[in-house]
Design a protein around this motif. Structure first.
Motif: not given
Ligand SMILES: NC(=O)c1ccc[n+]([C@@H]2O[C@H](COP(=O)([O-])OP(=O)(O)OC[C@H]3O[C@@H](n4cnc5c(N)ncnc54)[C@H](O)[C@@H]3O)[C@@H](O)[C@H]2O)c1
Length: 348
Positions: A3-7, A30-31, A67, A69, A90-92, A117, A119, A160, A163
């Protein structure tokens, strides 16, 4: 890392800046091909677009961090555990408590690490507060209050598809305030019952952007949760106040990173500098806890241990409170913790 997104950007920083030792980011998945490729370019990790293929073909993976969804944590983590990998998610931890319990059991049976996580537990301010609680300095507990006043608008919720939905995300208490609800129960002890009210006040989403609740702790103390993503125009604060017969502490700032108040009825010399000693400047609302948490994961695995910093049982506690909060909104009244929502993590 999957999962190469925000976190995930935080993971990329940690590994590319060498913030932890003894582990290497070898594979990213990442997909969306462009996201996996970008992370690969920045980290030299090998890029994958399919989790199952990566788990099958990449033989040098010890531990997978997720990381992805929230709604996919259960299935993804299960696939990695079945493939014999340690897992940090990552949480939850999952969307429903019984899913986390199932994964915890699967990991134990296979001799693998499975953790979540949280943190903020690594914030110096939170560690200092917890240490005072463990030493009994608060005495009889009176009140624990959590306040999360953050700003997330429709650009965020529309960014996304997962959400702002009950099936895949949950609302402000599941996505944002879960950290602070975890902190509340970590410090104050188990929550027995909750009564909550939540609305989507200014964001056009099916889940709550604003939730308030009152709590009863098992030890007899009272609690309050105030959580919103509808603060405008910007994030205001995320704080935890603990009041006891023996003293009071408020940890606040952007994300539980500053000691705002610290006074005990029986003072000690170190109290005078507590604010300076334990407060931290943070670059984002994620704080700086990911690196020390992941370092503890690596160190434990190197010692041949499988106990993570926050295990399935621990990680499920905040999730169970959140489920009770939703169930309270669904049933309109007090709910005992242990009672699950009829909507959170369920489709249709
Ligand atoms: N610990 C923290 O403070 C914190 C902060 C932000 C997000 N999070 C958690 O992290 C997770 C991701 O959040 P985000 O904001 O980074 O989301 P995001 O949508 O920015 O990133 C998720 C990534 O996962 C990819 N993805 C989806 N399904 C997949 C799969 N089956 N295989 C590979 N990649 C896949 C998506 O294409 C996307 O790039 C959530 O569960 C969120 O609650 C935790």
């Amino acid at each position: 890392h999957v999962g190469c997104g925000r976190v995930a950007a935080r993971y990329l920083e940690i590994f590319t800046r060498g913030e932890i030792s003894g582990a290497r980011l070898g594979h990213v998945c990442d997909i969306e091909r462009s996201r996996a490729d970008e992370f690969s370019r920045k980290s030299n990790a090998r890029a994958w677009t399919d989790l199952e293929t990566m788990l099958r073909e990449a033989k040098d993976i010890d531990c997978v961090t997720f990381g992805t969804p929230s709604g996919s944590h259960f299935e993804n983590a299960r696939a990695a555990l079945v493939a014999g990998k340690h897992v940090i998610v990552e949480k939850p931890i999952t969307m429903r408590p019984e899913q986390a319990e199932e994964l915890g059991k699967l990991a134990r049976d296979k001799g693998l690490m499975f953790g979540v996580v949280k943190q903020n537990r690594y914030n110096p301010a939170m560690r200092a507060l917890k240490a005072m609680m463990d030493r009994g300095r608060f005495g009889k507990l009176v009140l624990g209050t959590v306040r999360v006043r953050w700003a997330r608008d429709m650009n965020y919720y529309s960014s996304d598809a997962w959400r702002g939905k009950f099936l895949s995300d949950g609302g402000v208490i599941t996505n944002q305030a879960i950290h602070h609800i975890d902190a509340l129960q970590w410090v104050m002890g188990p929550v027995k019952a909750v009564c909550a009210h939540g609305t989507a006040r200014i964001n056009d989403i099916e889940v709550d952007d604003t939730t308030v609740a009152i709590l009863r702790f098992a030890n007899g103390a009272s609690g309050v949760i105030e959580a919103t993503t509808a603060a405008r125009p910007d994030d205001i604060e995320a704080s935890l106040s603990v009041l006891g017969e023996g003293g009071s502490v408020v940890v606040g700032g952007w994300a539980l990173n500053e000691i705002l108040f610290w006074k005990f009825t029986v003072p000690e010399a170190a109290d005078e500098t507590a604010q300076l000693d334990h407060s931290q400047v943070i670059p984002t609302s994620y704080g700086l806890g990911h690196a020390p948490l992941l370092q503890d994961v690596v160190d434990a695995l190197k010692r041949g241990e499988i106990e993570p910093p926050v295990n399935a049982t621990e990680g499920t506690k905040s999730l169970s409170i959140i489920h009770a909060l939703y169930r309270s909104m669904e049933d309109n009244g007090w709910v005992t913790v242990g009672t699950s929502s009829k909507r959170l993590g369920i489709g249709g």
